[in-house]
Design an enzyme around this catalytic site. Structure first.
Site, PDB file in Angstrom:
ATOM      1  N   ASN A  84      -7.639  -3.473  13.966  1.00  0.00           N
ATOM      2  CA  ASN A  84      -9.366  -3.373  14.258  1.00  0.00           C
ATOM      3  C   ASN A  84      -9.348  -4.246  12.511  1.00  0.00           C
ATOM      4  OD1 ASN A  84      -8.094  -2.162  11.391  1.00  0.00           O
ATOM      5  ND2 ASN A  84      -9.633  -0.689  10.975  1.00  0.00           N
ATOM      6  N   HIS A 105      -7.395  -5.170  10.073  1.00  0.00           N
ATOM      7  CA  HIS A 105      -7.758  -4.977   8.223  1.00  0.00           C
ATOM      8  C   HIS A 105      -5.703  -5.441   8.036  1.00  0.00           C
ATOM      9  CE1 HIS A 105      -4.656  -0.699   9.760  1.00  0.00           C
ATOM     10  NE2 HIS A 105      -3.956  -1.513   9.453  1.00  0.00           N
ATOM     11  N   GLU A 151      -9.442  -1.850   5.066  1.00  0.00           N
ATOM     12  CA  GLU A 151     -10.384  -1.416   6.419  1.00  0.00           C
ATOM     13  C   GLU A 151     -11.827  -2.288   6.615  1.00  0.00           C
ATOM     14  OE1 GLU A 151      -8.646   0.149   8.249  1.00  0.00           O
ATOM     15  OE2 GLU A 151      -7.877   1.766   7.798  1.00  0.00           O
ATOM     16  N   ASP A 174       0.726  -1.381   0.343  1.00  0.00           N
ATOM     17  CA  ASP A 174      -0.224   0.336  -0.413  1.00  0.00           C
ATOM     18  C   ASP A 174       0.600   1.298  -0.079  1.00  0.00           C
ATOM     19  OD1 ASP A 174       0.838  -0.772   2.616  1.00  0.00           O
ATOM     20  OD2 ASP A 174      -0.865  -0.797   3.407  1.00  0.00           O
TER      21      ASP A 174
END
Ligand code: F6R
Length: 262
Positions: free
Chosen positions: A136, A138, A143, A67
């Site tokens: 979270n 990811h 996400e 990313d």
């Protein structure tokens, strides 16, 4: 999945580096999938030791990062093109011309994302992908609520992710809002996945990824769909796993490579 609970965070990195080095040695024209963030740093350090000792040559290995932030100047120390060059390419003595990061500065970031996805496939796909996990759940910057079939694309970072990554920036508001990330479907195309996590802050995400339902609400749970996924965690990151004792038992009695896989 194979779950390896190590003695400590250092051993997480050493174990991941061993698995990655083996995968790259096996491949004819090796392609390494790269992650940024804190989690893989120890693994990169152990890989750098192998390179320095002459036990591993990454000079001809192609690399693809997961990313990149959108709109952050390439020379910004926290752009992933900078991080990958500084923390990966240089210490691992990779050829910079063979290591790619999504172009978050492109005039058309949507087209750049699609082109990046195609370039991974054109390289023959990733042999081994190193992954961290967000608190979270990811992977990459997919996400919660991401499609499990998603390809490389532009995403909006969750507030939680921006808050978690604020430690790398001067001010919290400097963390970009958007990114280009490989999709979950893109990540699942890699032939082997090695997810590393350490610390209690990752315990809930690891439990959801390994033992929860497969769901876009926990993108890392997509690893349950992959035939060759290894999760390497320290005791703190493993602390919410209901079957931790079983994973230790399986690993201790692993008769041969692959025998520990569910
Ligand atoms: C980084 C990435 C992210 C991180 C995750 C964990 O390229 O894709 O998924 O792996 O945010 O970050 P750390 O390791 O800093 O806790």
């Amino acid at each position: 999945m194979e779950i390896i609970i190590t003695a400590d965070a250092e051993e997480v990195g050493r174990t991941a580096a061993t698995v990655i080095a083996e995968a790259l040695r096996r491949a004819d024209q090796p392609v390494l999938g790269l992650a940024t963030g804190s989690s893989p740093v120890t693994a990169y350090r152990h890989l750098a030791h192998l390179v320095a000792a002459g036990e591993l040559d990454l000079g001809g290995v192609r690399g693809f990062a997961l990313d990149e932030y959108v709109g952050l100047a390439a020379e910004h120390p926290q752009s992933y093109v900078s991080v990958i060059r500084r923390d990966v390419v240089e210490p691992l003595r990779m050829d910079p011309s063979l290591v790619h990061v999504p172009d978050g500065r492109a005039a058309d970031v949507y087209a750049a994302a699609a082109a990046y996805d195609r370039s991974i496939a054109a390289a023959g796909g990733v042999d081994v992908q190193i992954l961290g996990i967000g608190a979270n759940g990811h992977i990459g910057f997919n996400e919660p609520s991401s499609s499990l079939a998603s390809r490389t694309r532009v995403k909006t970072l969750a507030e939680r992710t921006r808050a978690d990554n604020a430690r790398f920036f001067d001010r919290p508001e400097d963390v970009p809002m958007h990114c280009i990330t490989q999709g979950i479907g893109t990540i699942l195309d890699a032939r082997q996945l090695v997810l590393v996590a350490a610390g209690a802050g990752k315990a809930a995400a690891i439990a959801a990824a390994v033992e929860g339902p497969v769901s876009g609400m926990c993108p890392a749970s997509a690893l349950q769909l992959h035939p060759d996924a290894i999760v390497v965690v320290d005791p703190a990151a493993a602390s919410q796993l209901a079957l931790a004792d079983y994973y230790r038992y399986v690993y201790a009695h692993k008769a041969a490579v692959g025998a520990g896989k569910a």
